[in-house]
Design a protein around this motif. Structure first.
Motif, PDB file in Angstrom:
ATOM      1  N   UNK A  24       0.830  -1.187   0.000  1.00  0.00           N
ATOM      2  CA  UNK A  24       0.000   0.000   0.000  1.00  0.00           C
ATOM      3  C   UNK A  24       0.872   1.246   0.000  1.00  0.00           C
ATOM      4  N   UNK A  25       1.706   1.386   0.975  1.00  0.00           N
ATOM      5  CA  UNK A  25       2.556   2.570   1.044  1.00  0.00           C
ATOM      6  C   UNK A  25       4.033   2.232   0.947  1.00  0.00           C
ATOM      7  N   UNK A  26       4.364   0.978   0.735  1.00  0.00           N
ATOM      8  CA  UNK A  26       5.760   0.597   0.599  1.00  0.00           C
ATOM      9  C   UNK A  26       5.856  -0.594  -0.327  1.00  0.00           C
ATOM     10  N   UNK A  27       6.992  -0.786  -0.966  1.00  0.00           N
ATOM     11  CA  UNK A  27       7.138  -1.868  -1.926  1.00  0.00           C
ATOM     12  C   UNK A  27       8.129  -2.895  -1.421  1.00  0.00           C
ATOM     13  N   UNK A  47      -2.075   8.636   2.627  1.00  0.00           N
ATOM     14  CA  UNK A  47      -2.315  10.032   2.294  1.00  0.00           C
ATOM     15  C   UNK A  47      -3.250  10.129   1.101  1.00  0.00           C
ATOM     16  N   UNK A  48      -4.045  11.186   1.054  1.00  0.00           N
ATOM     17  CA  UNK A  48      -4.926  11.407  -0.094  1.00  0.00           C
ATOM     18  C   UNK A  48      -4.099  11.549  -1.364  1.00  0.00           C
ATOM     19  N   UNK A  49      -2.886  12.060  -1.218  1.00  0.00           N
ATOM     20  CA  UNK A  49      -2.021  12.245  -2.383  1.00  0.00           C
ATOM     21  C   UNK A  49      -1.203  11.001  -2.700  1.00  0.00           C
ATOM     22  N   UNK A  50      -1.299   9.991  -1.854  1.00  0.00           N
ATOM     23  CA  UNK A  50      -0.455   8.813  -2.039  1.00  0.00           C
ATOM     24  C   UNK A  50      -0.833   8.046  -3.296  1.00  0.00           C
ATOM     25  N   UNK A  51       0.127   7.407  -3.897  1.00  0.00           N
ATOM     26  CA  UNK A  51      -0.116   6.509  -5.020  1.00  0.00           C
ATOM     27  C   UNK A  51       0.596   5.201  -4.736  1.00  0.00           C
ATOM     28  N   UNK A  52       0.103   4.124  -5.323  1.00  0.00           N
ATOM     29  CA  UNK A  52       0.731   2.826  -5.090  1.00  0.00           C
ATOM     30  C   UNK A  52       2.147   2.833  -5.629  1.00  0.00           C
ATOM     31  N   UNK A  53       3.077   2.189  -4.967  1.00  0.00           N
ATOM     32  CA  UNK A  53       4.451   2.141  -5.462  1.00  0.00           C
ATOM     33  C   UNK A  53       4.532   1.278  -6.715  1.00  0.00           C
ATOM     34  N   UNK A  54       5.569   1.487  -7.479  1.00  0.00           N
ATOM     35  CA  UNK A  54       5.854   0.653  -8.631  1.00  0.00           C
ATOM     36  C   UNK A  54       6.318  -0.699  -8.105  1.00  0.00           C
ATOM     37  N   UNK A  55       5.627  -1.769  -8.492  1.00  0.00           N
ATOM     38  CA  UNK A  55       5.878  -3.098  -7.939  1.00  0.00           C
ATOM     39  C   UNK A  55       6.298  -4.092  -9.012  1.00  0.00           C
ATOM     40  N   UNK A  56       7.474  -3.916  -9.610  1.00  0.00           N
ATOM     41  CA  UNK A  56       7.913  -4.873 -10.625  1.00  0.00           C
ATOM     42  C   UNK A  56       8.229  -6.228 -10.019  1.00  0.00           C
ATOM     43  N   UNK A  57       8.133  -7.251 -10.846  1.00  0.00           N
ATOM     44  CA  UNK A  57       8.477  -8.593 -10.401  1.00  0.00           C
ATOM     45  C   UNK A  57       7.317  -9.556 -10.539  1.00  0.00           C
ATOM     46  N   UNK A  58       7.499 -10.760 -10.038  1.00  0.00           N
ATOM     47  CA  UNK A  58       6.470 -11.794 -10.074  1.00  0.00           C
ATOM     48  C   UNK A  58       5.229 -11.299  -9.342  1.00  0.00           C
ATOM     49  N   UNK A  59       4.049 -11.583  -9.891  1.00  0.00           N
ATOM     50  CA  UNK A  59       2.807 -11.096  -9.312  1.00  0.00           C
ATOM     51  C   UNK A  59       2.469 -11.850  -8.043  1.00  0.00           C
ATOM     52  N   UNK A  60       2.488 -11.167  -6.910  1.00  0.00           N
ATOM     53  CA  UNK A  60       2.152 -11.800  -5.642  1.00  0.00           C
ATOM     54  C   UNK A  60       0.673 -11.639  -5.326  1.00  0.00           C
ATOM     55  N   UNK A  61      -0.082 -11.129  -6.278  1.00  0.00           N
ATOM     56  CA  UNK A  61      -1.546 -11.083  -6.181  1.00  0.00           C
ATOM     57  C   UNK A  61      -2.127 -11.881  -7.333  1.00  0.00           C
ATOM     58  N   UNK A  62      -1.701 -13.134  -7.479  1.00  0.00           N
ATOM     59  CA  UNK A  62      -2.122 -13.967  -8.597  1.00  0.00           C
ATOM     60  C   UNK A  62      -2.814 -15.230  -8.097  1.00  0.00           C
ATOM     61  N   UNK A  63      -3.917 -15.583  -8.748  1.00  0.00           N
ATOM     62  CA  UNK A  63      -4.647 -16.816  -8.425  1.00  0.00           C
ATOM     63  C   UNK A  63      -4.801 -17.677  -9.680  1.00  0.00           C
ATOM     64  N   UNK A  64      -3.827 -17.628 -10.582  1.00  0.00           N
ATOM     65  CA  UNK A  64      -3.918 -18.348 -11.845  1.00  0.00           C
ATOM     66  C   UNK A  64      -3.507 -19.803 -11.700  1.00  0.00           C
ATOM     67  N   UNK A  65      -4.012 -20.635 -12.638  1.00  0.00           N
ATOM     68  CA  UNK A  65      -3.693 -22.060 -12.666  1.00  0.00           C
ATOM     69  C   UNK A  65      -2.545 -22.361 -13.612  1.00  0.00           C
ATOM     70  N   UNK A  66      -2.651 -21.906 -14.840  1.00  0.00           N
ATOM     71  CA  UNK A  66      -1.736 -22.319 -15.904  1.00  0.00           C
ATOM     72  C   UNK A  66      -0.897 -21.183 -16.470  1.00  0.00           C
TER      73      UNK A  66
END
Length: 422
Positions: A24-27, A47-66
């Motif tokens: 959310x506020x750190x990568x 913060x209202x001005x906050x934006x999500x950090x750039x999160x390169x790499x393997x997706x740790x929010x993935x629920x895929x099978x194949x």
């Protein structure tokens, strides 16, 4: 293999005719000598001005099978393995056992990705969210997309409608069939279907009901994670809420499915406001099919499950500390197993009796010198500090490279994933 995984795998093969907390506020960052994870914001405010950090790499929010999915260091999204079923967003040469392909999204503008089983979402630098994949009602676009290209999610209507574009999103996550995001005002919005999987009942995105007023001190969300069929969120004050929870969910035993957000009362003894000063409290929550866990501020892990093989410690199945895990900084659940990492890059794991990565039911060291890691529905991926990528688990389409076939031991991934290096 669980019945859930079998069902999805049959659909994949039949359809294409081929083989077979959030930050959310750190990568998440990596030094040259150890794994460093600052994902969980603890009590920091958004913060209202906050934006999500750039999160390169393997997706740790993935629920895929194949399908493997990652955000490249160049701000572009890539998929590999099964790239058919529109999961490549209309890029050329879709199919199975494919090397990484770039998804046609705004070039270099993506900051975070999240995916369900056959659909995905991407958070752009402007705070809008794109959806694509096989079922438009799951990725929030809710209408057919020309050439299968990703489209922006709107509020209350399909992407073809007149509702305002969902914007000011700071972070996103996914369950199997639904997505959600935290907005700059502290509200959480969701999309996808059905409601039992964390989605909403109408087209486009809508605000999640049942959460405390985020304008009140302590009530802003600092963590969001999609588990199997439910979402978890943690507020500044440490309270843990959920919504969804159909079927063999990731919730503690006795916790009922809920359309609106509700407090996870079974975890109340470990929530920050309920522990003694200086005592450990929950900082992250995740889960798979009939299993779940929470990391605590002191690095311990609290777990639960529907049976003894799903808790990482045996009986009891209600929430309790796993005695053999400590100094854990981050975790990632698949569907029948989970991996955990320590600051020095030691990757631990355990799995249910039906885990397709064949992790044992009690925690063991999976690998060392790890810089990042992720999980799909039945596979695990990670990168070593020497830059090589490794995996194990369910692999009929090449999510962990070639040759295909379930891998029950660690194996180096054949695809070139250098674009996702940390």
């Amino acid at each position: 293999m669980t019945s859930s995984l079998r069902m999805k795998s049959r659909l994949t093969a039949a359809t294409v005719g081929v083989l077979g907390a959030a930050a959310i506020v750190a990568s998440v960052g990596v030094t040259t000598s150890a794994y460093v994870d600052s994902t969980y914001a603890r009590t920091d405010s958004l913060s209202v001005q906050a934006v999500a950090p750039f999160q390169p790499g393997l997706a740790r929010n993935s629920r895929m099978v194949d399908t493997g999915i990652a955000l490249g260091n160049n701000g572009n999204v890539y998929v590999w393995g099964l790239t058919g079923l529109a999961i490549n967003g209309g890029a050329g040469n879709p199919g199975g056992q494919r090397a990484p392909q770039q998804v046609p999204l705004p070039g270099g503008q993506i900051k975070q990705i999240a995916s369900g089983i056959y659909n995905a979402n991407a958070l752009a630098a402007d705070g809008t969210v794109y959806g694509w994949g096989l079922y438009p009602q799951r990725d929030g676009t809710d209408a057919t997309k020309p050439n299968d290209n990703p489209r922006q999610i709107r509020i209350g209507t399909a992407w073809t409608g007149t509702g305002p574009v969902l914007d000011q999103i700071l972070s996103i996550s996914s369950t199997e069939n639904a997505g959600a995001g935290i907005r700059a005002d502290g509200s959480i919005w969701n999309w996808g279907e059905p409601v039992g999987y964390g989605g909403n009942s109408g087209p486009g995105a809508s605000k999640v009901a049942g959460l405390p007023d985020p304008s009140v001190a302590g009530h802003r969300p600092v963590y969001l994670k999609g588990a199997y069929t439910n979402f978890f969120t943690i507020l500044e004050n440490g309270d843990v809420y959920y919504w969804g929870g159909a079927g063999s969910n990731s919730l503690p035993p006795g916790t009922a499915q809920s359309t609106n957000a509700a407090l996870v009362t079974a975890l109340s003894p470990w929530m920050k406001k309920n522990v003694a000063s200086g005592a450990p409290y929950i900082t992250a929550v995740d889960g798979g099919i009939g299993m779940g866990a929470a990391t605590l501020s002191n690095g311990n892990v609290l777990s639960w499950g529907s049976n003894a093989s799903r808790t990482g410690r045996g009986l009891p199945t209600s929430p309790a500390i796993i005695p053999s895990l400590s100094n854990i900084s981050s975790m990632q659940f698949g569907y029948t197993g989970a991996t955990f990492i320590t600051p020095d890059g030691t990757l631990w794991g355990y799995g249910a009796s039906d885990d397709y990565g064949q992790l044992p039911v009690l925690p063991v060291v999976v690998d060392t010198n790890v810089s990042q890691f992720a999980a799909g529905q039945g596979y695990y991926l990670w990168q070593r500090q020497n830059g090589t990528y490794w995996g194990r688990g369910y692999n009929p389409q090449g999510a962990i490279g070639l040759p295909v076939g379930t891998q029950t031991a660690n194996r180096q991934i054949s695809w070139d994933l250098s674009f996702a290096s940390r």
